[in-house]
Design a protein around this motif. Structure first.
Motif, short mmCIF file in Angstrom:
data_model
loop_
_atom_site.label_atom_id
_atom_site.label_comp_id
_atom_site.label_asym_id
_atom_site.label_seq_id
_atom_site.Cartn_x
_atom_site.Cartn_y
_atom_site.Cartn_z
N LEU A 70 -0.42 8.03 5.21
CA LEU A 70 0.00 8.73 4.01
C LEU A 70 -0.55 8.05 2.75
CD1 LEU A 70 1.75 10.89 2.59
CD2 LEU A 70 3.64 9.23 2.66
N VAL A 71 -0.39 6.73 2.67
CA VAL A 71 -0.85 6.01 1.48
C VAL A 71 -2.37 6.06 1.35
CG1 VAL A 71 -0.99 3.73 0.39
CG2 VAL A 71 1.17 4.53 1.34
N PHE A 101 3.32 -1.08 0.14
CA PHE A 101 4.66 -1.69 0.11
C PHE A 101 5.72 -0.71 -0.41
CE2 PHE A 101 3.24 -6.42 -0.25
CZ PHE A 101 2.87 -6.40 1.08
N VAL A 102 5.39 0.04 -1.45
CA VAL A 102 6.36 0.99 -2.01
C VAL A 102 6.73 2.05 -0.98
CG1 VAL A 102 6.66 2.86 -3.70
CG2 VAL A 102 5.80 0.64 -4.44
N VAL A 103 5.73 2.60 -0.31
CA VAL A 103 6.00 3.66 0.67
C VAL A 103 6.71 3.11 1.89
CG1 VAL A 103 4.92 5.32 2.25
CG2 VAL A 103 4.19 5.20 -0.13
N ARG A 160 -4.80 5.78 -8.89
CA ARG A 160 -5.97 4.99 -9.29
C ARG A 160 -5.57 3.76 -10.09
NH1 ARG A 160 -9.95 8.02 -12.55
NH2 ARG A 160 -11.26 6.24 -12.18
N GLY A 161 -4.40 3.80 -10.67
CA GLY A 161 -3.97 2.73 -11.56
C GLY A 161 -3.15 1.63 -10.92
N THR A 162 -2.78 1.81 -9.65
CA THR A 162 -1.99 0.79 -8.96
C THR A 162 -2.74 0.30 -7.72
OG1 THR A 162 -0.78 2.49 -7.71
CG2 THR A 162 0.24 1.72 -9.76
#
Length: 180
Positions: free
Chosen positions: A51-52, A30-32, A21-23
């Motif tokens: 997944l994301v 992008f991270v995944v 919830r915070g990002t």
């Protein structure tokens, strides 16, 4: 897990919700997709997006469900016991129907928002409506009409989901007023 009496599970659930919830959703994509491949965990674009979106939506839904369950007065559980119901019967017949009436509108709103957020998946090379539109715009140089068209498609999806939400809310209200 937030209602578990196991501190580790509560903290794990809170941490998961806090992160997702915070990002921003785009950062999570992008991270995944890009970030995990740098450490040897490679996902294809579509599974990475699924997944994301699932993890992100799960965090919001967990908070909605938590709040809905907490909105049911504690006396309802006691009332179920007083009439001879077991814990599971009380949860199924008394607590969950009341919580579902509270949770349904925000859960529906989250679904509508997620449908619109799928356009972000184009950033990790998932072929979706906005990406296809961008490719057509690059060939035809007609951005206004094409972007209005894709906007109209999203509006139609959102309108259908909004109508279904209203039907669901009416059904839940009628169930609640007819005694179950």
């Amino acid at each position: 897990m937030q209602f578990a009496n196991v501190k580790f599970f509560k903290q794990l659930a809170r941490f998961y919700i806090w992160i997702f919830r915070g990002t921003p959703l785009l950062v999570q994509l992008f991270v995944v997709f890009y970030g995990l491949s740098r450490v040897g965990f490679v996902l294809a674009p579509f599974p990475a997006a699924v997944l994301v979106f699932s993890l992100n939506e799960g965090a919001y839904c967990a908070e909605t469900i938590r709040a809905a369950l907490e909105s049911v007065p504690p006396g309802q559980l006691e009332a179920g016991y007083c009439v001879g119901m077991s814990y599971l019967q009380t949860i199924r017949r008394i607590i969950l129907p009341q919580a579902l009436r509270t949770a349904f509108p925000p859960l529906s709103n989250s679904l509508i928002a997620m449908v619109k957020d799928t356009s972000l998946a184009a950033n990790i090379t998932v072929t979706e409506m906005l990406m296809v539109t961008q490719r057509i715009v690059a060939r035809t140089y007609e951005p206004l009409l094409l972007y209005l068209e894709v906007g109209l498609i999203y509006l139609i999806f959102s309108t259908v989901l909004t109508k279904l939400q209203r039907v669901g809310e009416k059904k839940l209200q009628s169930i609640g007023h007819n005694g179950g």
